[in-house]
Design a protein around this motif. Structure first.
Motif, short mmCIF file in Angstrom:
data_model
loop_
_atom_site.label_atom_id
_atom_site.label_comp_id
_atom_site.label_asym_id
_atom_site.label_seq_id
_atom_site.Cartn_x
_atom_site.Cartn_y
_atom_site.Cartn_z
N ASP A 29 -6.36 14.30 -9.06
CA ASP A 29 -5.73 15.15 -8.05
C ASP A 29 -4.47 14.54 -7.45
OD1 ASP A 29 -7.30 13.15 -6.94
OD2 ASP A 29 -7.99 14.36 -5.25
N TYR A 30 -4.05 13.38 -7.95
CA TYR A 30 -2.83 12.74 -7.46
C TYR A 30 -2.07 12.09 -8.61
CZ TYR A 30 -4.39 12.99 -2.56
OH TYR A 30 -4.79 13.40 -1.32
N PHE A 31 -0.75 11.87 -8.38
CA PHE A 31 0.09 11.06 -9.26
C PHE A 31 0.69 9.92 -8.46
CE2 PHE A 31 0.61 15.22 -11.44
CZ PHE A 31 0.24 14.85 -12.72
N LEU A 32 0.82 8.75 -9.10
CA LEU A 32 1.70 7.71 -8.58
C LEU A 32 3.04 7.89 -9.28
CD1 LEU A 32 2.37 5.04 -7.06
CD2 LEU A 32 1.69 3.84 -9.16
N GLU A 33 4.10 7.98 -8.49
CA GLU A 33 5.45 8.08 -9.04
C GLU A 33 6.25 6.87 -8.58
OE1 GLU A 33 5.99 12.87 -9.52
OE2 GLU A 33 6.73 11.95 -7.67
N MET A 34 7.24 6.48 -9.40
CA MET A 34 7.96 5.25 -9.10
C MET A 34 9.40 5.29 -9.60
SD MET A 34 5.79 3.07 -11.86
CE MET A 34 5.95 3.38 -13.62
N LYS A 35 10.20 4.47 -8.98
CA LYS A 35 11.59 4.25 -9.40
C LYS A 35 11.82 2.74 -9.32
CE LYS A 35 14.77 6.29 -6.91
NZ LYS A 35 15.72 7.32 -6.40
N LEU A 36 11.62 2.08 -10.45
CA LEU A 36 11.60 0.62 -10.46
C LEU A 36 12.99 0.02 -10.30
CD1 LEU A 36 9.08 0.05 -13.39
CD2 LEU A 36 8.60 -0.06 -10.93
N LYS A 37 13.06 -1.01 -9.49
CA LYS A 37 14.31 -1.73 -9.26
C LYS A 37 14.81 -2.35 -10.56
CE LYS A 37 16.01 -4.75 -5.56
NZ LYS A 37 15.55 -5.66 -4.48
N TYR A 38 16.09 -2.25 -10.79
CA TYR A 38 16.76 -2.79 -11.99
C TYR A 38 16.40 -2.04 -13.27
CZ TYR A 38 16.80 -6.71 -8.67
OH TYR A 38 16.90 -7.49 -7.54
N PRO A 44 0.86 -1.18 0.00
CA PRO A 44 0.00 0.00 0.00
C PRO A 44 0.90 1.24 0.00
CG PRO A 44 -0.58 -1.54 1.78
CD PRO A 44 0.73 -1.98 1.24
N VAL A 45 0.58 2.21 -0.86
CA VAL A 45 1.40 3.43 -0.95
C VAL A 45 0.66 4.57 -0.26
CG1 VAL A 45 2.65 4.98 -2.48
CG2 VAL A 45 2.25 2.61 -3.20
N PRO A 46 1.23 5.16 0.79
CA PRO A 46 0.54 6.23 1.52
C PRO A 46 0.21 7.41 0.61
CG PRO A 46 2.46 5.47 2.74
CD PRO A 46 2.55 4.86 1.38
N MET A 47 -0.95 8.00 0.82
CA MET A 47 -1.38 9.14 0.02
C MET A 47 -0.79 10.47 0.51
SD MET A 47 -3.88 8.19 -2.31
CE MET A 47 -5.26 9.34 -2.34
N ASP A 48 0.01 10.41 1.59
CA ASP A 48 0.56 11.65 2.14
C ASP A 48 1.95 11.99 1.60
OD1 ASP A 48 2.22 9.82 3.37
OD2 ASP A 48 1.55 10.23 5.41
N GLY A 49 2.40 11.26 0.57
CA GLY A 49 3.68 11.55 -0.04
C GLY A 49 4.84 10.75 0.50
N THR A 50 4.61 9.96 1.54
CA THR A 50 5.68 9.14 2.11
C THR A 50 6.20 8.14 1.08
OG1 THR A 50 4.68 9.30 4.30
CG2 THR A 50 6.29 7.54 3.97
N GLU A 51 7.52 8.08 0.91
CA GLU A 51 8.12 7.13 -0.03
C GLU A 51 8.21 5.76 0.63
OE1 GLU A 51 11.87 8.67 -1.37
OE2 GLU A 51 11.00 10.59 -2.00
N ILE A 52 7.85 4.74 -0.14
CA ILE A 52 7.97 3.37 0.38
C ILE A 52 8.89 2.57 -0.54
CG2 ILE A 52 5.71 3.42 1.48
CD1 ILE A 52 5.84 1.17 -1.41
N THR A 53 9.54 1.58 0.05
CA THR A 53 10.43 0.69 -0.70
C THR A 53 9.88 -0.72 -0.62
OG1 THR A 53 12.36 2.06 -0.22
CG2 THR A 53 12.77 -0.20 -0.92
N SER A 54 9.86 -1.40 -1.76
CA SER A 54 9.36 -2.78 -1.82
C SER A 54 10.31 -3.60 -2.66
CB SER A 54 7.95 -2.79 -2.44
OG SER A 54 8.04 -2.72 -3.86
N PRO A 55 10.07 -4.91 -2.79
CA PRO A 55 10.95 -5.72 -3.63
C PRO A 55 11.03 -5.24 -5.09
CG PRO A 55 9.62 -7.13 -2.24
CD PRO A 55 9.09 -5.74 -2.07
N SER A 56 10.04 -4.45 -5.55
CA SER A 56 10.05 -4.02 -6.95
C SER A 56 10.55 -2.58 -7.15
CB SER A 56 8.66 -4.17 -7.56
OG SER A 56 7.69 -3.50 -6.80
N GLY A 57 10.87 -1.88 -6.06
CA GLY A 57 11.41 -0.53 -6.23
C GLY A 57 10.91 0.45 -5.18
#
Length: 261
Positions: A161-170, A135-148
């Motif tokens: 009114d929101y964006f999902l942003e990501m930095k994928l592993k590998y 689950p990705v918090p809606m308050d802007g907190t960055e989370i790290t998971s096995p996929s990035g």
């Protein structure tokens, strides 16, 4: 609990003794991603069925298929709701880097919003090889998971009114936009996603109604199968195999548990 609860648990390999709570969502999302592939084979056949619980159970559980965002997030939404979680479906629009803009198909991405203990989260098991697995918090907190790494950014756009942003592993050295979504207009009924499915099935610019695509995300990487190649991303690097139709069928069975006719 309904039959859907039992069937979905069996499909993803979740023990009946594990309660469905916010604390168990990481496990549920990882199991769902590993066992139910993101794939468009039904879309290519022009599947005319509207979206409802009966259709999703038949497709994903009885026929052991995967699906696109509205299928995968649709059935996960029903499962979480059945187990008492406070969830809503929302619409979004995927950002297409090659176009330097959002998909011409418009708001054709379905995702889930979860309310828990006074906080809101984005939950998504239908975003191809880009799954947060958390689950990705809606308050802007960055989370790290096995996929990035993932975060939700509050910012207005024509698609919400929101964006999902990501930095994928590998894959990604920098943050990139995944999609925009609208938290203000929840989808009241899963049947309301049928129009989204129709657009993806028929729109001339839909990326899913032309060639086969099968994707899976696991705890150690991701893999994509097309009719001409099989690509995997792991800690060891990128591995790509050029394939023929016979090999395509073999790989679909071996890695996605799907029988291609």
């Amino acid at each position: 609990m309904s039959n859907l609860n039992e069937l979905f648990r069996k499909r993803i390999g979740l023990s009946s003794s594990i309660p469905v709570t916010f604390a168990s969502l990481n496990t549920i999302l990882e199991l769902t991603a590993a066992t139910i592939p993101f794939e468009n084979l039904c879309t290519l056949s022009g599947d005319p069925n509207g979206l409802n619980e009966g259709h999703l159970v038949e497709k994903i559980i009885e026929r052991n298929e995967g699906g696109l965002c509205y299928d995968l997030n649709g059935i996960l939404y029903l499962f979480l709701k059945e187990n008492g979680l406070d969830v809503q479906l929302v619409r979004g629009s995927v950002y297409v880097p090659d176009l330097k803009g959002f998909s011409p198909t418009g708001r054709t991405h379905a995702a889930i919003l979860l309310n828990d203990d006074g906080k809101r989260y984005l939950v998504d098991t239908g975003f191809g090889g880009n799954l947060p697995l958390r689950p990705v918090p809606m308050d802007g907190t960055e989370i790290t998971s096995p996929s990035g790494e993932f975060r939700v950014k509050k910012e207005a756009s024509e698609f919400g009114d929101y964006f999902l942003e990501m930095k994928l592993k590998y894959k990604d050295p920098d943050w990139k936009i995944g999609y925009a979504f609208d938290s203000r207009e929840p989808v009241e009924n899963i049947r309301d996603l049928s129009e989204m499915k129709k657009t993806i099935t028929t729109h001339p610019h839909s990326p899913f109604n032309k060639k086969p695509l099968l994707t899976r995300v696991t705890s150690d990487g991701s893999m994509v199968l097309t009719e001409t190649s099989f690509t995997s991303w792991t800690e060891a690097g990128v591995k790509k195999e050029e394939i023929d139709p016979k090999r395509f069928k073999e790989l679909a069975k071996e890695f996605y548990n799907i029988e291609v006719k």
